[in-house]
Design a protein around this motif. Sequence first.
Motif, mmCIF file in Angstrom:
data_model
loop_
_atom_site.group_PDB
_atom_site.id
_atom_site.type_symbol
_atom_site.label_atom_id
_atom_site.label_comp_id
_atom_site.label_asym_id
_atom_site.label_seq_id
_atom_site.Cartn_x
_atom_site.Cartn_y
_atom_site.Cartn_z
ATOM 1 N N THR A 180 3.896 -11.034 -0.603
ATOM 2 C CA THR A 180 4.163 -11.720 0.509
ATOM 3 C C THR A 180 3.789 -10.861 1.261
ATOM 4 N N ASN A 181 3.966 -11.330 2.943
ATOM 5 C CA ASN A 181 3.570 -10.921 4.098
ATOM 6 C C ASN A 181 4.437 -10.075 4.953
ATOM 7 N N ASN A 182 4.803 -8.822 5.323
ATOM 8 C CA ASN A 182 5.985 -8.310 5.736
ATOM 9 C C ASN A 182 4.816 -7.177 6.399
ATOM 10 N N THR A 183 6.037 -6.728 7.259
ATOM 11 C CA THR A 183 5.656 -5.884 9.029
ATOM 12 C C THR A 183 4.630 -4.395 8.150
ATOM 13 N N PHE A 184 5.055 -4.302 6.622
ATOM 14 C CA PHE A 184 3.871 -2.523 6.581
ATOM 15 C C PHE A 184 2.729 -2.942 5.256
ATOM 16 N N ASN A 185 2.264 -4.061 5.586
ATOM 17 C CA ASN A 185 0.993 -4.740 4.077
ATOM 18 C C ASN A 185 0.270 -4.036 5.385
ATOM 19 N N GLN A 186 -0.941 -3.232 5.123
ATOM 20 C CA GLN A 186 -2.012 -3.343 5.747
ATOM 21 C C GLN A 186 -2.838 -4.180 5.168
ATOM 22 N N ILE A 187 -3.159 -5.256 4.259
ATOM 23 C CA ILE A 187 -3.168 -6.635 4.288
ATOM 24 C C ILE A 187 -3.412 -7.141 5.071
ATOM 25 N N GLY A 188 -4.259 -8.691 5.397
ATOM 26 C CA GLY A 188 -3.517 -8.845 6.950
ATOM 27 C C GLY A 188 -2.851 -10.461 5.686
ATOM 28 N N ASP A 189 -2.376 -11.140 7.517
ATOM 29 C CA ASP A 189 -1.655 -12.016 7.313
ATOM 30 C C ASP A 189 -1.720 -13.708 6.190
ATOM 31 N N LYS A 190 -2.713 -13.307 6.666
ATOM 32 C CA LYS A 190 -4.337 -14.466 6.623
ATOM 33 C C LYS A 190 -4.711 -14.076 5.178
ATOM 34 N N VAL A 191 -4.718 -12.858 5.204
ATOM 35 C CA VAL A 191 -5.033 -12.786 3.664
ATOM 36 C C VAL A 191 -4.757 -13.141 2.798
ATOM 37 N N PRO A 192 -5.189 -14.428 1.199
ATOM 38 C CA PRO A 192 -4.192 -14.819 0.322
ATOM 39 C C PRO A 192 -3.516 -14.085 -0.990
ATOM 40 N N LYS A 193 -2.393 -14.007 -1.447
ATOM 41 C CA LYS A 193 -1.843 -14.060 -2.263
ATOM 42 C C LYS A 193 -3.171 -13.032 -2.855
ATOM 43 N N GLY A 194 -2.884 -11.747 -3.824
ATOM 44 C CA GLY A 194 -3.428 -11.222 -4.969
ATOM 45 C C GLY A 194 -5.279 -10.731 -5.045
ATOM 46 N N SER A 195 -5.394 -10.668 -3.527
ATOM 47 C CA SER A 195 -5.901 -9.866 -3.152
ATOM 48 C C SER A 195 -5.846 -8.789 -2.849
ATOM 49 N N TYR A 196 -6.859 -7.532 -3.159
ATOM 50 C CA TYR A 196 -6.671 -6.338 -3.640
ATOM 51 C C TYR A 196 -7.571 -5.281 -2.620
ATOM 52 N N GLN A 197 -6.486 -4.372 -1.764
ATOM 53 C CA GLN A 197 -7.299 -3.557 -0.826
ATOM 54 C C GLN A 197 -6.821 -2.616 -1.596
#
Length: 343
Positions: free
Chosen positions: A271-288
């Motif tokens: 889910t989107n949250n303020t501490f993600n390193q993955i962008g808000d628009k990037v879909p669930k299941g992506s990895y980085q």
Amino acid sequence: MLLKKEYASLFEDVHTHVKESAEKMGSSGGALFIIHNDKIVTESYFGKQSNTKHAWDVQADTQFHIASVRKTYIGFAAAYAIYHGYFSMDDPIRRFVKDAHLSAYEGVTIRHLLTHTHGLKIADGKLVSEYKPGSSWAYRGPSIELLATIIKNTTGQSIADIVKEQVLNPAGFQSTEWIKMSQPHSKITDTIRDADNIFWTETDVADGSGMNMYVSAKELALWGYLHLKEGKWSERQIIPKEIIEMATSIQTPNPNLPIHKNGFLWFVKDTNNTFNQIGDKVPKGSYQLLGYTNVTLLVIPEENVVAVRMFNRYGSPEGYDYLSDVRSFGDTVYKCSIKASAM
């Protein structure tokens, strides 16, 4: 693997983003490599390998210090070991360590080490427990040393040996190496640091070898592409699909906690949250994974895209929001891939 090159101007916004980031960070050079729908759509190299007067240009075979992005290789080795039955994900680590009597190890499993939920940290030179395993998340060093030791003691092979035998040799990789800083070669970038930046050391503790990982933009992208294709290489299954699925699926013990979600050390979008390193628009299941040298490897299965950006700078200038920068990078990649897919 010979992928067709079909350079797409629709990814120009990503190229602009990466060059602007390099300038703002103070990197002497960089690279960008994007694979979309099984084609190389962007391959760009710019700047110099260092700030010295006669520095080499960054080229296709230039290798960058990938810092924490090396954890994707460590996670792979752990998945390989689990798949082949050397240990299981929920084994207590006390079974595998010499100092098993330490109270800090109470309740800590392999899964906790792989998902940064172990609670271990070094305080006053001692290993202590910061929180109950599985109850929170913290990016701490002891887990990597423990994983490396457990993998080597159970399989009889180092992480480097496993990766080389299982992937680098079968795939014919030539620009992925563990290198001692005292033995650099002409293809290696000089990683720039501020004079007062002593946070990062040059050595990789993962094998206790005093080495670190240096990889070209192309081979880091192909490493991500091997994960995207679930272990297939030129239509040949060189890695069991189950190994890749383990490494890139959420393995966090309590996925309902409002913390980062991890596969085998990969950050996995939930889910989107303020501490993600993955962008808000990037879909669930992506990895980085993002390294302290600002190198980033992003895989977005929903859009069949792998994107790699390479820089050669430890950390970032004071006041520079690196988290916002890397999130924006991912969002830009996703936006451009959506447009390209619609064409």
